[in-house]
Scaffold this motif. Structure first.
Motif, mmCIF file in Angstrom:
data_model
loop_
_atom_site.group_PDB
_atom_site.id
_atom_site.type_symbol
_atom_site.label_atom_id
_atom_site.label_comp_id
_atom_site.label_asym_id
_atom_site.label_seq_id
_atom_site.Cartn_x
_atom_site.Cartn_y
_atom_site.Cartn_z
ATOM 1 N N LYS A 1 -7.319 1.772 -1.305
ATOM 2 C CA LYS A 1 -6.605 0.732 -2.055
ATOM 3 C C LYS A 1 -7.430 0.261 -3.241
ATOM 4 C CE LYS A 1 -4.239 -3.701 -1.318
ATOM 5 N NZ LYS A 1 -4.908 -4.572 -2.267
ATOM 6 N N THR A 2 -8.713 0.039 -3.027
ATOM 7 C CA THR A 2 -9.602 -0.410 -4.109
ATOM 8 C C THR A 2 -9.606 0.604 -5.253
ATOM 9 O OG1 THR A 2 -10.990 -1.601 -2.534
ATOM 10 C CG2 THR A 2 -11.992 -1.047 -4.644
ATOM 11 N N ALA A 3 -9.683 1.889 -4.926
ATOM 12 C CA ALA A 3 -9.709 2.934 -5.951
ATOM 13 C C ALA A 3 -8.418 2.945 -6.767
ATOM 14 C CB ALA A 3 -9.945 4.305 -5.319
ATOM 15 N N PHE A 4 -7.281 2.875 -6.085
ATOM 16 C CA PHE A 4 -6.000 2.898 -6.811
ATOM 17 C C PHE A 4 -5.812 1.643 -7.647
ATOM 18 C CE2 PHE A 4 -4.745 6.326 -3.813
ATOM 19 C CZ PHE A 4 -4.467 7.276 -4.784
ATOM 20 N N GLU A 5 -6.253 0.507 -7.129
ATOM 21 C CA GLU A 5 -6.139 -0.734 -7.897
ATOM 22 C C GLU A 5 -7.040 -0.715 -9.130
ATOM 23 O OE1 GLU A 5 -6.766 -3.699 -4.862
ATOM 24 O OE2 GLU A 5 -4.596 -3.927 -4.571
ATOM 25 N N ALA A 6 -8.114 0.076 -9.074
ATOM 26 C CA ALA A 6 -9.021 0.208 -10.212
ATOM 27 C C ALA A 6 -8.486 1.177 -11.262
ATOM 28 C CB ALA A 6 -10.396 0.672 -9.739
ATOM 29 N N GLY A 7 -7.370 1.851 -10.934
ATOM 30 C CA GLY A 7 -6.753 2.732 -11.929
ATOM 31 C C GLY A 7 -6.719 4.200 -11.612
ATOM 32 N N VAL A 8 -7.261 4.614 -10.448
ATOM 33 C CA VAL A 8 -7.192 6.033 -10.067
ATOM 34 C C VAL A 8 -5.753 6.393 -10.019
ATOM 35 C CG1 VAL A 8 -7.484 7.686 -8.192
ATOM 36 C CG2 VAL A 8 -9.327 6.133 -8.767
ATOM 37 N N LYS B 1 0.837 -1.210 0.000
ATOM 38 C CA LYS B 1 0.000 0.000 0.000
ATOM 39 C C LYS B 1 0.869 1.257 0.000
ATOM 40 C CE LYS B 1 -2.722 -1.119 3.485
ATOM 41 N NZ LYS B 1 -3.831 -0.998 4.446
ATOM 42 N N TRP B 2 1.989 1.221 0.705
ATOM 43 C CA TRP B 2 2.899 2.375 0.691
ATOM 44 C C TRP B 2 3.444 2.606 -0.713
ATOM 45 C CZ3 TRP B 2 6.020 0.692 5.632
ATOM 46 C CH2 TRP B 2 5.242 0.930 6.762
ATOM 47 N N LYS B 3 3.670 1.532 -1.441
ATOM 48 C CA LYS B 3 4.144 1.668 -2.832
ATOM 49 C C LYS B 3 3.068 2.307 -3.705
ATOM 50 C CE LYS B 3 7.576 -2.000 -2.664
ATOM 51 N NZ LYS B 3 8.050 -3.276 -3.190
ATOM 52 N N ILE B 4 1.820 1.944 -3.460
ATOM 53 C CA ILE B 4 0.703 2.572 -4.177
ATOM 54 C C ILE B 4 0.658 4.065 -3.846
ATOM 55 C CG2 ILE B 4 -1.825 2.720 -4.301
ATOM 56 C CD1 ILE B 4 -1.852 -0.370 -3.790
ATOM 57 N N TRP B 5 0.823 4.393 -2.560
ATOM 58 C CA TRP B 5 0.811 5.794 -2.138
ATOM 59 C C TRP B 5 1.944 6.558 -2.820
ATOM 60 C CZ3 TRP B 5 2.246 7.758 3.435
ATOM 61 C CH2 TRP B 5 1.939 9.115 3.538
ATOM 62 N N TYR B 6 3.129 5.964 -2.832
ATOM 63 C CA TYR B 6 4.269 6.619 -3.483
ATOM 64 C C TYR B 6 3.927 6.939 -4.939
ATOM 65 C CZ TYR B 6 8.905 7.555 -5.343
ATOM 66 O OH TYR B 6 9.979 8.161 -5.969
ATOM 67 N N SER C 1 1.091 7.295 -6.279
ATOM 68 C CA SER C 1 0.032 8.301 -6.371
ATOM 69 C C SER C 1 0.567 9.724 -6.199
ATOM 70 C CB SER C 1 -1.057 8.035 -5.326
ATOM 71 O OG SER C 1 -0.678 8.491 -4.045
ATOM 72 N N LEU C 2 1.708 9.855 -5.545
ATOM 73 C CA LEU C 2 2.321 11.171 -5.315
ATOM 74 C C LEU C 2 3.249 11.609 -6.447
ATOM 75 C CD1 LEU C 2 3.147 10.720 -1.522
ATOM 76 C CD2 LEU C 2 1.389 12.224 -2.498
ATOM 77 N N ASP C 3 3.516 10.701 -7.371
ATOM 78 C CA ASP C 3 4.358 11.012 -8.526
ATOM 79 C C ASP C 3 3.492 11.717 -9.566
ATOM 80 O OD1 ASP C 3 6.275 11.130 -10.521
ATOM 81 O OD2 ASP C 3 6.266 8.967 -10.923
ATOM 82 N N VAL C 4 3.235 12.991 -9.313
ATOM 83 C CA VAL C 4 2.281 13.783 -10.083
ATOM 84 C C VAL C 4 2.615 13.807 -11.571
ATOM 85 C CG1 VAL C 4 1.259 16.092 -10.332
ATOM 86 C CG2 VAL C 4 1.791 15.203 -8.058
ATOM 87 N N ASN C 5 3.899 13.943 -11.900
ATOM 88 C CA ASN C 5 4.280 14.025 -13.313
ATOM 89 C C ASN C 5 4.640 12.666 -13.916
ATOM 90 O OD1 ASN C 5 6.810 13.595 -12.236
ATOM 91 N ND2 ASN C 5 7.597 15.637 -12.736
ATOM 92 N N HIS C 6 4.443 11.615 -13.144
ATOM 93 C CA HIS C 6 4.605 10.224 -13.615
ATOM 94 C C HIS C 6 5.991 9.938 -14.205
ATOM 95 C CE1 HIS C 6 0.309 10.222 -12.939
ATOM 96 N NE2 HIS C 6 0.141 11.140 -13.852
#
Length: 181
Positions: A174-181, A10-15, A17-22
């Motif tokens: 977690k569900t939202a990020f796994e769905a592609g948010v 989950k921390w990796k997902i959070w990281y 998500s913070l990479d705004v410019n990908h």
């Protein structure tokens, strides 16, 4: 005790998500892009924009960069969270409560202690999550009443996301990020 693989995932997902410019790392460019977009999308006046810009930067420095300058790799980000978690789980949870209460307070531009769909969508777009359909579905997962979700409910879901090691417990975030948010 170290965080389990589920929590680290989950921390990796959070990281990410913070990479705004990908671009694969978190840097001041992400801070700049998020706060500029946020201010522009909200059409903030000069005084409010200045306050938002300062609050965004302060939040990023305290909770993401954690005193480091330049950029933070995923490994460094996870390591910092892991060290705090191992040192004192209760203190870590309180730190995450403050972290998410602080950022969602900035996002709550009208200071009504609730988040509207518009505030939610603007915040996620400012953070580089521009799929409106997925962001809207994420917002609706909070079961808004009269178009609003209490700030405390959103904060609680993010604290749970960042601190719960129980893989059997459902997570709106977690569900939202796994769905592609």
């Amino acid at each position: 005790m170290a965080a389990n693989d589920f929590l680290v995932s989950k921390w990796k997902i959070w990281y990410k998500s913070l990479d705004v410019n990908h671009d694969g790392t978190i840097s001041m460019e992400d801070v700049e892009e998020s706060r500029q977009k946020f201010s522009e999308l909200h059409h903030l006046d000069a005084e409010k924009k200045k306050m938002v810009m300062e609050n965004f930067e302060k939040w990023w420095n305290e909770y993401v960069f954690r005193g480091k300058k330049g950029e933070v790799s995923e490994t460094q980000f996870i390591e910092a969270l892991q060290n705090d978690y191992k040192a004192d789980k209760d203190k870590f949870k309180k730190q995450m409560e403050t972290c998410f209460d602080t950022i969602f307070d900035v996002i709550d531009t009208n200071k009504d202690r609730s988040i509207s769909e518009d505030e939610f969508l603007i915040a996620f777009e400012a953070y580089g999550h521009e799929n409106v359909a997925l962001d809207t579905k994420f917002f609706k997962a909070y079961n808004p009443v009269d178009g609003l979700v209490p700030l405390k409910d959103i904060v609680a879901s993010w604290v749970d996301f960042a601190t719960s090691s129980d893989a059997t417990k459902p997570s709106v975030v977690k569900t939202a990020f796994e769905a592609g948010v």
